[in-house]
Design a protein around this motif. Structure first.
Motif, mmCIF file in Angstrom:
data_model
loop_
_atom_site.group_PDB
_atom_site.id
_atom_site.type_symbol
_atom_site.label_atom_id
_atom_site.label_comp_id
_atom_site.label_asym_id
_atom_site.label_seq_id
_atom_site.Cartn_x
_atom_site.Cartn_y
_atom_site.Cartn_z
ATOM 1 N N SER A 212 -5.842 11.225 -2.250
ATOM 2 C CA SER A 212 -4.612 11.951 -1.942
ATOM 3 C C SER A 212 -4.358 13.022 -3.007
ATOM 4 C CB SER A 212 -3.422 10.978 -1.906
ATOM 5 O OG SER A 212 -2.197 11.688 -2.000
ATOM 6 N N TRP B 238 -1.367 14.361 -3.542
ATOM 7 C CA TRP B 238 -0.054 14.124 -4.153
ATOM 8 C C TRP B 238 -0.240 13.393 -5.484
ATOM 9 C CZ3 TRP B 238 5.359 13.692 -4.097
ATOM 10 C CH2 TRP B 238 6.034 14.455 -3.124
ATOM 11 N N ASN B 239 0.503 13.827 -6.503
ATOM 12 C CA ASN B 239 0.357 13.246 -7.861
ATOM 13 C C ASN B 239 -1.091 13.358 -8.331
ATOM 14 O OD1 ASN B 239 3.138 12.359 -7.998
ATOM 15 N ND2 ASN B 239 2.587 10.717 -6.593
ATOM 16 N N GLY C 113 -1.648 13.762 1.334
ATOM 17 C CA GLY C 113 -0.841 12.700 0.722
ATOM 18 C C GLY C 113 -1.367 11.330 1.088
ATOM 19 N N SER C 114 -0.758 10.303 0.483
ATOM 20 C CA SER C 114 -1.218 8.941 0.743
ATOM 21 C C SER C 114 -1.081 8.558 2.208
ATOM 22 C CB SER C 114 -0.453 7.962 -0.135
ATOM 23 O OG SER C 114 -0.819 8.131 -1.495
ATOM 24 N N PHE C 115 -0.052 9.108 2.860
ATOM 25 C CA PHE C 115 0.126 8.772 4.279
ATOM 26 C C PHE C 115 -1.084 9.205 5.098
ATOM 27 C CE2 PHE C 115 2.913 7.241 7.530
ATOM 28 C CZ PHE C 115 2.511 7.898 8.674
ATOM 29 N N GLU C 116 -1.785 10.247 4.656
ATOM 30 C CA GLU C 116 -2.961 10.764 5.380
ATOM 31 C C GLU C 116 -4.258 10.030 5.036
ATOM 32 O OE1 GLU C 116 -0.613 13.031 4.025
ATOM 33 O OE2 GLU C 116 0.205 13.006 6.071
ATOM 34 N N CYS D 133 -1.386 7.716 -4.962
ATOM 35 C CA CYS D 133 -0.338 7.323 -5.912
ATOM 36 C C CYS D 133 0.999 7.678 -5.309
ATOM 37 C CB CYS D 133 -0.537 8.058 -7.235
ATOM 38 S SG CYS D 133 0.809 7.770 -8.413
ATOM 39 N N VAL D 134 1.789 6.664 -4.974
ATOM 40 C CA VAL D 134 3.114 6.870 -4.391
ATOM 41 C C VAL D 134 4.135 6.458 -5.446
ATOM 42 C CG1 VAL D 134 4.559 6.473 -2.379
ATOM 43 C CG2 VAL D 134 2.081 6.210 -2.188
ATOM 44 N N ILE D 135 4.979 7.416 -5.844
ATOM 45 C CA ILE D 135 5.966 7.156 -6.897
ATOM 46 C C ILE D 135 7.356 7.237 -6.290
ATOM 47 C CG2 ILE D 135 6.915 7.890 -9.112
ATOM 48 C CD1 ILE D 135 4.179 9.131 -9.734
HETATM 49 N N1 LIG Z 1 6.086 11.282 -2.188
HETATM 50 C C1 LIG Z 1 4.732 11.039 -2.097
HETATM 51 C C2 LIG Z 1 3.993 11.374 -0.967
HETATM 52 N N2 LIG Z 1 4.576 11.953 0.101
HETATM 53 C C3 LIG Z 1 3.831 12.677 1.126
HETATM 54 C C4 LIG Z 1 3.257 11.764 2.202
HETATM 55 O O1 LIG Z 1 2.157 10.988 1.709
HETATM 56 C C5 LIG Z 1 2.718 12.610 3.375
HETATM 57 O O2 LIG Z 1 1.709 13.475 2.890
HETATM 58 C C6 LIG Z 1 3.828 13.438 3.996
HETATM 59 O O3 LIG Z 1 4.887 12.586 4.400
HETATM 60 C C7 LIG Z 1 3.309 14.222 5.221
HETATM 61 O O4 LIG Z 1 2.759 13.345 6.158
HETATM 62 N N3 LIG Z 1 2.666 11.101 -0.902
HETATM 63 C C8 LIG Z 1 2.031 10.490 -1.959
HETATM 64 O O5 LIG Z 1 0.817 10.256 -1.898
HETATM 65 N N4 LIG Z 1 2.751 10.148 -3.068
HETATM 66 C C9 LIG Z 1 4.074 10.396 -3.175
HETATM 67 O O6 LIG Z 1 4.696 10.058 -4.220
#
Ligand SMILES: Nc1c(NC[C@H](O)[C@H](O)[C@H](O)CO)[nH]c(=O)[nH]c1=O
Ligand SMILES: CC(=O)[C@@H](O)COP(=O)(O)O
Length: 164
Positions: free
Chosen positions: A29, A31-32, A64-67, A90-92
């Motif tokens: 991911s 993100w972060n 991002g992690s969701f992907e 890494c989700v914070i």
């Molecule tokens: N806030 C964090 C995210 N948010 C983004 C989501 O993962 C995703 O990309 C978005 O909702 C679009 O689908 N992602 C992380 O990996 N870490 C975070 O702290």
């Protein structure tokens, strides 16, 4: 056992099979990225340390992690020679409940991939209250989650190979 009681990079090398004949994808991911790039480096270094050929590591990035779920599925669908997919993120926690939904989504998603495909998808996602907790688990005092994810991948690939 809390991570504070078990370093993520501690393991018995004698219990880790050779990765010489393995082909492993690492989905990271963005993100972060300070954290996730450290996780990715740890995972790649560990895979190489245990014998994988560099050309047999497929390193891909998602927003991002969701992907991570979609990225893992796309690799499994389009790269039939891949033996495992390591998912690193890494989700914070922030100011809203969004943290909960991202963590729930990626956790459920990777769990479902493990049920739907005959290769292991490794959950290498940090879900932390703050940046320091993430730093501590991405090469800091608690080791590197990427190392742990790589060792898990090697062991699960060998587990699968032994059943073939
Ligand atoms: N806030 C964090 C995210 N948010 C983004 C989501 O993962 C995703 O990309 C978005 O909702 C679009 O689908 N992602 C992380 O990996 N870490 C975070 O702290
Ligand atoms: C995990 C997230 O999506 C989170 O970091 C976003 O922050 P916020 O909840 O303040 O929007």
């Amino acid at each position: 056992m809390a991570t504070s009681l078990k370093n993520l990079s501690d393991y018995d090398p004698a219990k880790v099979p050779s990765a010489e004949d393995m082909r492993i994808a690492v989905v990271v991911s963005e993100w972060n990225e300070q954290i996730t790039n450290a996780l990715a480096q740890g995972a790649v270094d560990t895979l190489i340390r245990h014998g994988i050929k560099e050309e047999n590591i497929l390193l891909k990035y998602v927003p991002g992690s969701f992907e991570l779920t979609a990225g893992g599925r796309m690799i499994a669908d389009h790269c039939p020679d891949i033996d495992a997919v390591i998912c690193l993120g890494c989700v914070i926690k922030g100011d809203t409940p969004h943290f909960d939904y991202v963590c729930q989504g990626v956790t459920q998603g990777i769990t479902e991939l493990n049920l739907q495909y005959d290769i292991p998808f490794i959950f290498g996602v940090l879900t932390t209250d703050n940046l320091q907790q993430s730093l501590d688990r991405a090469g800091g005092i608690h080791g590197n989650k990427g190392d742990e994810a790589a060792i898990t991948a090697i062991k699960m690939v060998q587990f699968n190979m032994d059943l073939q």
